[in-house]
Design a protein around this motif. Structure first.
Motif, PDB file in Angstrom:
ATOM      1  N   TYR A 135      -6.311  15.222  -1.243  1.00 24.20           N
ATOM      2  CA  TYR A 135      -6.285  13.989  -0.456  1.00 24.20           C
ATOM      3  C   TYR A 135      -7.520  13.843   0.444  1.00 24.20           C
ATOM      4  CZ  TYR A 135      -1.388  13.408  -1.771  1.00 24.20           C
ATOM      5  OH  TYR A 135      -0.229  13.240  -2.468  1.00 24.20           O
ATOM      6  N   PHE A 136      -8.029  14.958   0.926  1.00 25.22           N
ATOM      7  CA  PHE A 136      -9.139  14.942   1.884  1.00 25.22           C
ATOM      8  C   PHE A 136     -10.265  15.860   1.413  1.00 25.22           C
ATOM      9  CE2 PHE A 136      -5.551  14.451   5.121  1.00 25.22           C
ATOM     10  CZ  PHE A 136      -5.748  13.096   5.301  1.00 25.22           C
ATOM     11  N   GLN A 137     -11.397  15.741   2.108  1.00 24.50           N
ATOM     12  CA  GLN A 137     -12.506  16.682   1.933  1.00 24.50           C
ATOM     13  C   GLN A 137     -12.561  17.542   3.192  1.00 24.50           C
ATOM     14  OE1 GLN A 137     -16.026  14.386   1.206  1.00 24.50           O
ATOM     15  NE2 GLN A 137     -15.446  13.924  -0.902  1.00 24.50           N
ATOM     16  N   MET A 138     -12.719  18.846   3.005  1.00 27.57           N
ATOM     17  CA  MET A 138     -12.620  19.797   4.117  1.00 27.57           C
ATOM     18  C   MET A 138     -13.595  19.484   5.250  1.00 27.57           C
ATOM     19  SD  MET A 138     -11.099  22.327   5.513  1.00 27.57           S
ATOM     20  CE  MET A 138     -10.105  23.118   4.269  1.00 27.57           C
ATOM     21  N   GLU A 139     -14.844  19.180   4.909  1.00 27.79           N
ATOM     22  CA  GLU A 139     -15.827  18.956   5.981  1.00 27.79           C
ATOM     23  C   GLU A 139     -15.444  17.781   6.875  1.00 27.79           C
ATOM     24  OE1 GLU A 139     -17.653  17.198   2.152  1.00 27.79           O
ATOM     25  OE2 GLU A 139     -16.515  18.977   2.726  1.00 27.79           O
ATOM     26  N   TRP A 140     -14.810  16.747   6.293  1.00 25.19           N
ATOM     27  CA  TRP A 140     -14.406  15.586   7.086  1.00 25.19           C
ATOM     28  C   TRP A 140     -13.145  15.883   7.887  1.00 25.19           C
ATOM     29  CZ3 TRP A 140     -17.903  12.266   8.148  1.00 25.19           C
ATOM     30  CH2 TRP A 140     -18.928  12.026   7.243  1.00 25.19           C
ATOM     31  N   VAL A 141     -12.280  16.712   7.361  1.00 29.22           N
ATOM     32  CA  VAL A 141     -11.093  17.146   8.115  1.00 29.22           C
ATOM     33  C   VAL A 141     -11.535  17.915   9.357  1.00 29.22           C
ATOM     34  CG1 VAL A 141      -9.113  18.734   8.088  1.00 29.22           C
ATOM     35  CG2 VAL A 141      -9.483  17.175   6.164  1.00 29.22           C
ATOM     36  N   VAL A 142     -12.420  18.881   9.159  1.00 31.84           N
ATOM     37  CA  VAL A 142     -12.905  19.703  10.276  1.00 31.84           C
ATOM     38  C   VAL A 142     -13.631  18.830  11.299  1.00 31.84           C
ATOM     39  CG1 VAL A 142     -14.509  21.556  10.917  1.00 31.84           C
ATOM     40  CG2 VAL A 142     -12.980  21.854   8.954  1.00 31.84           C
ATOM     41  N   MET A 170       0.852  -1.187   0.000  1.00 27.59           N
ATOM     42  CA  MET A 170       0.000   0.000   0.000  1.00 27.59           C
ATOM     43  C   MET A 170       0.893   1.245   0.000  1.00 27.59           C
ATOM     44  SD  MET A 170      -3.035   1.043   2.693  1.00 27.59           S
ATOM     45  CE  MET A 170      -4.177  -0.230   2.217  1.00 27.59           C
ATOM     46  N   ASP A 171       0.687   2.130  -0.951  1.00 26.92           N
ATOM     47  CA  ASP A 171       1.524   3.319  -1.035  1.00 26.92           C
ATOM     48  C   ASP A 171       1.042   4.410  -0.071  1.00 26.92           C
ATOM     49  OD1 ASP A 171      -0.720   4.311  -2.254  1.00 26.92           O
ATOM     50  OD2 ASP A 171       0.256   4.878  -4.131  1.00 26.92           O
ATOM     51  N   PHE A 172       1.851   5.468   0.014  1.00 22.80           N
ATOM     52  CA  PHE A 172       1.588   6.540   0.978  1.00 22.80           C
ATOM     53  C   PHE A 172       0.234   7.203   0.736  1.00 22.80           C
ATOM     54  CE2 PHE A 172       2.242  10.877   2.638  1.00 22.80           C
ATOM     55  CZ  PHE A 172       2.467  10.533   3.954  1.00 22.80           C
ATOM     56  N   GLU A 173      -0.087   7.462  -0.522  1.00 26.61           N
ATOM     57  CA  GLU A 173      -1.367   8.114  -0.845  1.00 26.61           C
ATOM     58  C   GLU A 173      -2.540   7.239  -0.429  1.00 26.61           C
ATOM     59  OE1 GLU A 173      -3.760   9.826  -4.731  1.00 26.61           O
ATOM     60  OE2 GLU A 173      -1.575   9.683  -4.801  1.00 26.61           O
ATOM     61  N   ALA A 174      -2.423   5.926  -0.661  1.00 26.72           N
ATOM     62  CA  ALA A 174      -3.498   5.009  -0.270  1.00 26.72           C
ATOM     63  C   ALA A 174      -3.657   4.966   1.242  1.00 26.72           C
ATOM     64  CB  ALA A 174      -3.216   3.613  -0.819  1.00 26.72           C
ATOM     65  N   LEU A 175      -2.532   5.025   1.971  1.00 26.94           N
ATOM     66  CA  LEU A 175      -2.598   5.056   3.439  1.00 26.94           C
ATOM     67  C   LEU A 175      -3.325   6.298   3.927  1.00 26.94           C
ATOM     68  CD1 LEU A 175       0.939   3.844   4.582  1.00 26.94           C
ATOM     69  CD2 LEU A 175      -1.258   2.824   5.172  1.00 26.94           C
ATOM     70  N   ILE A 176      -3.005   7.451   3.309  1.00 26.14           N
ATOM     71  CA  ILE A 176      -3.674   8.693   3.704  1.00 26.14           C
ATOM     72  C   ILE A 176      -5.168   8.592   3.445  1.00 26.14           C
ATOM     73  CG2 ILE A 176      -3.954  11.136   3.115  1.00 26.14           C
ATOM     74  CD1 ILE A 176      -0.979  11.336   2.790  1.00 26.14           C
ATOM     75  N   ARG A 177      -5.532   8.090   2.294  1.00 24.45           N
ATOM     76  CA  ARG A 177      -6.956   8.004   1.954  1.00 24.45           C
ATOM     77  C   ARG A 177      -7.694   7.002   2.844  1.00 24.45           C
ATOM     78  NH1 ARG A 177      -7.776  11.157  -2.366  1.00 24.45           N
ATOM     79  NH2 ARG A 177      -6.072  11.466  -3.839  1.00 24.45           N
ATOM     80  N   GLU A 178      -7.010   5.925   3.223  1.00 21.19           N
ATOM     81  CA  GLU A 178      -7.643   4.888   4.030  1.00 21.19           C
ATOM     82  C   GLU A 178      -7.753   5.274   5.501  1.00 21.19           C
ATOM     83  OE1 GLU A 178      -9.435   1.111   4.530  1.00 21.19           O
ATOM     84  OE2 GLU A 178      -8.751   2.004   2.645  1.00 21.19           O
ATOM     85  N   TYR A 179      -6.687   5.826   6.042  1.00 19.24           N
ATOM     86  CA  TYR A 179      -6.631   6.066   7.487  1.00 19.24           C
ATOM     87  C   TYR A 179      -6.484   7.537   7.867  1.00 19.24           C
ATOM     88  CZ  TYR A 179      -5.699   1.067   7.446  1.00 19.24           C
ATOM     89  OH  TYR A 179      -5.793  -0.279   7.232  1.00 19.24           O
ATOM     90  N   GLY A 180      -6.533   8.419   6.899  1.00 14.41           N
ATOM     91  CA  GLY A 180      -6.261   9.827   7.154  1.00 14.41           C
ATOM     92  C   GLY A 180      -7.181  10.479   8.163  1.00 14.41           C
TER      93      GLY A 180
END
Length: 195
Positions: free
Chosen positions: A38-45, A1-11
């Motif tokens: 990589y992310f959506q703002m509403e989910w980050v917040v 699993m690459d770095f981008e996939a890790l961020i998307r999966e567990y970010g």
């Protein structure tokens, strides 16, 4: 699993856990990565909101149970607590709304507030407002930082890799420093003969 996939999966989980322990730098990095797609703002917040609010509530209720003994056992916190108690008496609403924006007060303030007569409901309501403003502010700062870099025509994928690696390295060094410093404050420093 690459770095981008890790961020998307567990970010988002990483944001929640990370903001439970720390805050601003991780949230700004997440805002930056939101701009990079990589992310959506509403989910980050929301993730940052949940992690930070959970930590604050835990410290507040820990203060209700054992706050005075915890503060007494840490000389550095005891000095801060004397100033904070005066502020709580005079301006507890402003303190609850603003303490997370002050460096070095994120843990001690809710812990100390838990030892006072501030009601749990009042703390929860004011803290919820403060956490919401904080989460949106720092996520957007990171997002606009990314937008600014893009306006200057920097190579964002290359910067993403270097920025993430740098922040992870700095976070590890900071964590090790704080962990070692905690040992010194708790009286676990090596004796002169052990050096």
């Amino acid at each position: 699993m690459d770095f981008e996939a890790l961020i998307r999966e567990y970010g988002y989980l990483a944001i929640t856990i990370g903001t439970f322990f720390e805050g601003e730098s991780l949230l700004m990095l997440s805002g930056y990565l939101t701009h990079s797609g990589y992310f959506q703002m509403e989910w980050v917040v929301l993730s940052a909101f949940v992690g930070t609010l959970a930590a604050d509530q835990l410290y507040f209720h820990l203060g209700r149970l054992k706050g005075k003994s915890i503060i007494e056992s840490r000389p550095a916190w005891k000095k801060k607590s004397e100033r904070l108690l005066h502020m709580i008496d005079e301006h507890h609403i402003a303190l609850i709304l603003g303490f997370r924006f002050l460096k070095g007060f994120r843990i001690i303030t809710p812990l100390l507030l838990g030892t006072t007569s501030v009601s749990s409901l009042r703390y929860l309501l004011l803290n919820t407002i403060s956490v919401g403003v904080w989460a949106v502010t720092f996520a957007m700062l990171g997002y606009f930082f990314g937008a600014g870099l893009e306006d200057w025509n920097y190579d964002l994928p290359l910067i993403d890799d270097w920025l993430i690696a740098s922040i992870v390295l700095v976070a590890i060094i900071l964590w090790l420093y704080l962990w070692k410093r905690r040992d010194w404050h708790l009286g676990k420093a090596p004796k002169p003969s052990e050096k």
